[in-house]
Design a protein around this motif. Structure first.
Motif: not given
Length: 358
Positions: A65-72
């Motif tokens: 999670t980065s800045a509230g968003a799901r990332i890969v």
């Protein structure tokens, strides 16, 4: 796939999407159709000339999670061409891709230590917690290794630790093995600062895995008598909480946390396979196979997830209840990777995806 794709698969699952990494790119695949929805490549030229390089050069991407968003997160070993008096060198380019939009959000460059000329490099995402991800950069023979902490919210390198083989992230700790020649010591570092918090005694074949929040599975061998050990350790202090059974196998025993409450360990080949189900909280044996009295054999365990163990025997694919070890209805496939939507295994034609049910 040239026979080089083995467990653990270099894949991250997000809902019904598979993020499949190779040495030179990451493909985003819809597991319902098998179609490639997007491709992420490093900005710089990959160090490997082959997409499917030697096993281990491509590790599984990581959902975070980065800045509230799901990332890969996916790292790539790349070549940086020198200019003027600046020599060419190898680096690691870490990419973050949106799990939903599949667009690259940011990139961070890591400069390996001088030992990077000792052999081919491989980069692995170890884990992430509280906005910090850990990348392990090592030589293909594992003689050299370094760890890097990356701030996921303000993308940048926070710290680095040389001669440290990072293996697991949990509860704001990164744990692994300190390397000093032939000697290894389990150790834990603060995730935010890279400061060492504890280190254990010297051993060989030291490995560390996460067993839920705040708990580690530490394995290795005593250098004096080559006796293997398996322990449940407090991640913050390194204190041994429970010693696991002596006959759990050597330091190469494969253990998988099911994500809920059970550590599943297995080893052996053919008719000499052994499988254990251990309570992740106290290390007590929940079940053990083979069981001669019940005329039951041990399977080749492929993975465990949320209370269910998957595997294979000579009779076909099987599923077990993770806490009791009892047989469940056959799932029809033995996935190497599974989530609430999809199971992925290796078929005769390559990767095969199966729908799952809770």
């Amino acid at each position: 796939m040239g026979g080089t794709l083995n467990s653990p698969l270099p894949i991250a699952l997000y809902k019904t999407t598979a993020f499949i990494a190779t040495a030179s790119r990451m493909r985003v695949v819809d597991t319902l159709s098998g179609k490639v929805a997007a491709t992420t490549s490093p900005h710089n030229a990959p160090d490997s000339d082959s997409e499917w390089a030697s096993p281990g050069q491509a590790s599984a991407p990581l959902l975070a999670t980065s800045a509230g968003a799901r990332i890969v997160i996916a790292p790539f070993v790349v070549k940086l061409t020198g200019t003027g008096t600046q020599a060419s060198h190898v680096a690691v380019e870490v990419t973050a891709t949106s799990a939903d939009t599949r667009r690259v959000l940011w990139r961070v460059m890591l400069r390996p230590p001088e030992w990077n000329s000792a052999g081919a490099l491989q980069a692995t995402v170890v884990g992430a917690d509280h906005g910090v991800a850990v990348i392990r950069v090592s030589t293909s023979d594992d003689d050299y290794s370094a760890a890097y902490g990356i701030d996921l919210n303000r993308p940048r390198q926070l710290w680095s630790v040389d001669k440290f083989e990072a293996c697991a992230v949990t509860s704001e700790i990164v744990a692994g093995a300190l390397l000093d020649g032939d000697e290894q010591r389990p150790a834990g570092f603060d995730l935010a600062t890279g400061k060492r918090l504890w280190q254990g005694s010297v051993g060989t074949g030291v490995g560390v895995g996460s067993v839920g929040p705040g708990l580690l599975h530490v394995r290795g061998e005593d250098p004096d008598n080559a006796a293997p050990y398996h322990r449940l350790v407090d991640a913050r202090t390194g204190r041994t909480l429970h010693t696991l059974p002596d006959d759990l196998g050597d330091s190469d025993t494969d253990c998988t946390y099911d994500g809920l409450s059970v550590l599943v360990c297995s080893y052996g080949m053919g008719g000499s396979r052994v499988a254990y189900g251990l309570d992740a909280a106290d290390g007590k044996v929940l079940w053990h196979l083979p069981d001669k009295r019940a005329d039951r054999i041990a399977p080749k365990v492929t993975t465990a997830w949320h209370g269910r163990v998957y595997g294979e025997t000579a009779e076909g694919v099987i599923a077990l209840d993770a806490r009791t070890g009892k047989d469940l209805p056959s799932p029809g496939a033995a996935p190497l990777l599974v989530n609430e939507s999809t199971g992925i295994g290796l078929g005769d034609s390559g990767l095969t995806a199966y729908p799952t049910s809770s």
